[in-house]
Design a protein around this motif. Structure first.
Motif, PDB file in Angstrom:
ATOM      1  N   ALA A 181       0.831  -1.202   0.000  1.00  0.00           N
ATOM      2  CA  ALA A 181       0.000   0.000   0.000  1.00  0.00           C
ATOM      3  C   ALA A 181       0.870   1.258   0.000  1.00  0.00           C
ATOM      4  O   ALA A 181       0.585   2.227  -0.716  1.00  0.00           O
ATOM      5  CB  ALA A 181      -0.933   0.000   1.212  1.00  0.00           C
ATOM      6  N   ALA A 249      -6.460   1.274   4.176  1.00  0.00           N
ATOM      7  CA  ALA A 249      -5.786  -0.019   4.055  1.00  0.00           C
ATOM      8  C   ALA A 249      -4.800  -0.238   5.201  1.00  0.00           C
ATOM      9  O   ALA A 249      -4.732  -1.335   5.770  1.00  0.00           O
ATOM     10  CB  ALA A 249      -5.060  -0.098   2.709  1.00  0.00           C
ATOM     11  N   SER A 259     -12.218  -2.257   7.168  1.00  0.00           N
ATOM     12  CA  SER A 259     -11.682  -1.544   6.007  1.00  0.00           C
ATOM     13  C   SER A 259     -12.220  -2.187   4.734  1.00  0.00           C
ATOM     14  O   SER A 259     -12.951  -3.176   4.783  1.00  0.00           O
ATOM     15  CB  SER A 259     -10.146  -1.571   6.018  1.00  0.00           C
ATOM     16  N   LEU A 261     -10.325  -3.435   1.818  1.00  0.00           N
ATOM     17  CA  LEU A 261      -9.009  -3.683   1.221  1.00  0.00           C
ATOM     18  C   LEU A 261      -9.047  -3.859  -0.296  1.00  0.00           C
ATOM     19  O   LEU A 261      -8.196  -3.289  -0.998  1.00  0.00           O
ATOM     20  CB  LEU A 261      -8.357  -4.897   1.890  1.00  0.00           C
ATOM     21  N   ASP A 264      -9.491  -0.429  -1.678  1.00  0.00           N
ATOM     22  CA  ASP A 264      -8.325   0.408  -1.383  1.00  0.00           C
ATOM     23  C   ASP A 264      -7.174   0.101  -2.330  1.00  0.00           C
ATOM     24  O   ASP A 264      -6.592   1.001  -2.946  1.00  0.00           O
ATOM     25  CB  ASP A 264      -7.884   0.202   0.066  1.00  0.00           C
TER      26      ASP A 264
END
Length: 288
Positions: A181, A249, A259, A261, A264
């Motif tokens: 990320a 993330a 979240s 993910l 993201d």
């Protein structure tokens, strides 16, 4: 008995002497890489160059660790005691730590265009552009080199947060996700910086624009407070801000908050690709 002379057969003019056999090579010549196959090699080379820079001069690494440490020590500790920002029962310092990781990585990448302008002024960029390496490979290599530097910075912030008692995960797979990320987001922000450099063409203007957009990007994300606390117009900006998806993330991976993910990482990957395409288109303008 007399000997009969033997008449030699005439040699045809079309007949050519046999060509000597080609020597057999004992090794296979190296295959020349072209097009998209140059990209991984160039990216690896650029990352190696950045790591070598850090080995020879660690001053930048130490100085850049001061700002995130102050955010965690002063801002995080103070607001944890105030309990002014609702975080769903999570200590505010824990909530803040992923946002500071994303912020420190962005601050490294957003001024990466200064290095491109310096390479233009010193003639290095012109030499790179006349090589057969595609421009997209050059931009991607530099973008992911910025990602490597940001990951090293993120490791420093994670260590500081752990020393302050932040409950972080140490799952290797989740930590790899954190690194991915950070690399994707840093690649986008470094390409954004290169795009700005391709437009303004000078270091002074790039510094001014970079300083002007870093804080709006930071405060217009969910790094410091939940999106639910934002006014409606700021929520719209936050949804279009790649930093918000990076922070989401990081929170999901590091401290286990809910979240998104797949969304993201999808947004960060698309942003990085769009940034590479835009910076590649403007790279030639710098060399003029």
């Amino acid at each position: 008995m007399s000997a009969v002379p033997v008449t030699p057969h005439p040699v045809s003019a079309d007949a050519a002497p046999a060509a000597p056999a080609a020597p057999r090579l004992l090794y296979k010549p190296a295959e020349v890489r072209t097009g998209w196959r140059v990209l991984p090699t160039r990216m690896a080379a650029m990352c190696a160059v950045e790591i070598q820079k850090l080995r020879h001069d660690r001053t930048e690494l130490y100085t850049r660790a001061i700002q995130p440490a102050l955010w965690l020590l002063i801002f995080g500790e103070t607001f944890t005691r105030l309990r002014a920002i609702p975080t769903g029962g999570l200590p505010y310092l824990d909530y803040l730590a992923p946002g500071i990781i994303a912020q420190s990585a962005m601050f490294i990448a957003i001024f990466y265009g200064i290095q491109i302008i310096w390479e233009r002024d010193s003639g290095v960029l012109t030499k790179l552009l006349v090589t057969p390496t595609p421009r997209a490979a050059l931009v991607a290599g530099k973008a992911f080199a910025a990602g490597v530097k940001s990951v090293i910075q993120a490791v420093v912030v994670v260590i500081i947060a752990a020393l302050l008692g932040v409950a972080l995960t140490w799952n290797p797979l989740k930590l790899l996700g954190v690194a991915l990320a950070v690399v994707l987001a840093s690649a986008f922000f470094s390409c954004l910086s290169i795009c700005i450099a391709g437009i303004v063409l000078t270091r002074d203007r790039l510094m001014g624009i970079g300083q002007a957009i870093t804080m709006p990007l930071f405060f217009g994300s969910n790094a410091l407070y939940p999106v639910s606390l934002m006014p409606a117009w700021l929520r719209v900006i936050s949804k279009g801000n790649p930093l918000s998806y990076e922070v989401d993330a990081l929170r999901g991976l590091l401290i286990g908050t809910p979240s998104h993910l797949p969304l993201d990482f999808g947004v960060l990957a698309l942003a990085a690709l769009a940034g590479i395409a835009g910076a590649s288109a403007l790279l030639g303008r710098l060399a003029k």
